[in-house]
Design an enzyme around this catalytic site. Structure first.
Site, PDB file in Angstrom:
ATOM      1  N   TYR A 183     -52.849 -39.686   6.385  1.00 40.32           N
ATOM      2  CA  TYR A 183     -51.420 -38.429   6.753  1.00 40.32           C
ATOM      3  C   TYR A 183     -52.298 -37.454   6.590  1.00 40.32           C
ATOM      4  CZ  TYR A 183     -49.150 -43.489   6.949  1.00 40.32           C
ATOM      5  OH  TYR A 183     -48.483 -43.854   6.989  1.00 40.32           O
ATOM      6  N   LEU A 211     -38.537 -48.839  14.808  1.00 38.52           N
ATOM      7  CA  LEU A 211     -38.053 -49.214  15.891  1.00 38.52           C
ATOM      8  C   LEU A 211     -38.922 -48.810  16.974  1.00 38.52           C
ATOM      9  CD1 LEU A 211     -35.965 -45.605  15.244  1.00 38.52           C
ATOM     10  CD2 LEU A 211     -35.307 -47.887  14.808  1.00 38.52           C
ATOM     11  N   ILE A 226     -38.708 -47.584   6.786  1.00 36.05           N
ATOM     12  CA  ILE A 226     -39.059 -46.705   7.364  1.00 36.05           C
ATOM     13  C   ILE A 226     -39.573 -45.847   8.265  1.00 36.05           C
ATOM     14  CG2 ILE A 226     -40.275 -46.433   4.249  1.00 36.05           C
ATOM     15  CD1 ILE A 226     -43.065 -46.799   5.917  1.00 36.05           C
ATOM     16  N   LYS A 256     -39.326 -42.479  11.502  1.00 42.87           N
ATOM     17  CA  LYS A 256     -39.134 -41.319  10.892  1.00 42.87           C
ATOM     18  C   LYS A 256     -39.069 -40.561  12.122  1.00 42.87           C
ATOM     19  CE  LYS A 256     -42.969 -39.667  12.731  1.00 42.87           C
ATOM     20  NZ  LYS A 256     -43.895 -38.676  13.730  1.00 42.87           N
ATOM     21  N   ARG A 304     -31.288 -36.845  13.357  1.00 43.16           N
ATOM     22  CA  ARG A 304     -31.923 -38.560  13.886  1.00 43.16           C
ATOM     23  C   ARG A 304     -31.724 -38.877  12.384  1.00 43.16           C
ATOM     24  NH1 ARG A 304     -36.521 -37.251  18.779  1.00 43.16           N
ATOM     25  NH2 ARG A 304     -34.585 -37.674  20.267  1.00 43.16           N
ATOM     26  N   ASN A 329     -30.012 -42.140  11.690  1.00 42.12           N
ATOM     27  CA  ASN A 329     -30.827 -43.524  10.829  1.00 42.12           C
ATOM     28  C   ASN A 329     -30.420 -44.366   9.430  1.00 42.12           C
ATOM     29  OD1 ASN A 329     -32.424 -42.954  12.738  1.00 42.12           O
ATOM     30  ND2 ASN A 329     -33.859 -42.880  11.964  1.00 42.12           N
TER      31      ASN A 329
END
Length: 276
Positions: A51, A189, A227, A229, A235, A239
């Site tokens: 990443y 999601l 997990i 993001k 948000r 979550n």
């Protein structure tokens, strides 16, 4: 601040069941975004060498003032470094600026290179030396797990896989758990696609919740670590609110029935990118 439950891994350590993923978060924004998440109550941050933002994660944890042992940090081995896992681990540890990593994963099996067993043996040595509190895998299918279990000693603590209502990988999840391997869902999601399903929105209205909260509540109920993001504070907060939602059996079955077997990401059976 929401109370996030823990999952106890097969070596006895606890991992918060809702974490904060930083896939595709630009390095220059990572520290700010992770600081926001930590301030809201997240105590589990998921990054990876591929990443390019491990340094931002480490800087955020340091700047937060939260004791290091209260923040669970996961990072992952690049595909192109299976043959140099010990060196790659040290590079990640230095980038994060920490003395130890909580969970270190082989990011993909890359079966075409046939090096994941070699990489796992290197992770076993790092684990035995105390550099990491738990080791695991990501994107491992059943045949990859079978090979690993047959040829090595330490059972992975986690298998992090693409898992969401329209792609539940139920058989793989069940087999992982049968080996004592916790199941962790990335893209929980469905990269946003599963939020648009009518049945999910009906449940959200019933519970005065967001569709994301309904899907994350489903993950928590079936025992998945998740997990999600987002770079948006509202948000992040929403979550975490999923931990306060309880779904009934019929509601759980409604979501289970959404499985279409359609994968969004790469297929671990053939994925061969190096991430370098």
């Amino acid at each position: 601040m929401a109370s996030v439950p823990n999952v106890t891994l097969n070596n006895g350590i606890a991992i918060p069941q809702v974490g904060f993923g930083v896939f595709q978060v630009p390095q220059e924004e990572t520290q700010r975004v992770v600081e926001d998440a930590l301030e809201l109550g997240y105590r589990h941050i998921d990054t990876a060498a591929a990443y390019g933002n491990e340094a931002g994660v480490g800087a955020a944890v340091k700047a937060s003032g939260i004791p290091r042992d209260e923040v669970f940090i996961t990072t992952k081995l690049r595909n192109g470094e299976h043959g140099a896992a010990a060196e790659a681990f040290e590079a990640s540890r230095r980038a994060l600026g920490v003395e130890f990593i909580d969970l270190y994963l082989i990011h993909w099996p890359v079966p075409s290179r046939a090096l994941f067993v070699e990489a796992w043996r290197a992770l076993e040595k790092i684990y035995a030396a105390g550099g990491v509190r738990a080791i695991g895998v990501s994107n491992f299918l059943q045949d990859h797990l079978d090979t690993l279990l047959a040829e090595t000693t330490v059972v992975p603590a986690v298998n992090q896989i693409e898992l969401h209502p329209t792609f539940q990988q139920a058989a793989l999840a069940a087999r992982s758990r049968a080996h004592g391997i916790a199941v962790e869902a990335y893209s929980p999601l469905g990269q946003g696609a599963d939020l648009n399903i009518a049945a999910v929105n009906t449940l959200a209205k019933k519970h005065a919740a967001t569709p994301a909260q309904i899907l994350l509540a489903w993950h928590l109920s079936v025992g998945n670590i998740a997990i999600p993001k987002t770079m948006h504070v509202h948000r992040m907060r929403e979550n975490l609110g999923a931990t306060e939602i309880s779904l009934g059996r019929d509601e759980m079955n409604t979501i289970i029935a959404l499985d279409s077997g359609t994968r969004i990401g790469a297929d671990p059976a053939t994925a061969a990118f190096t991430q370098m």
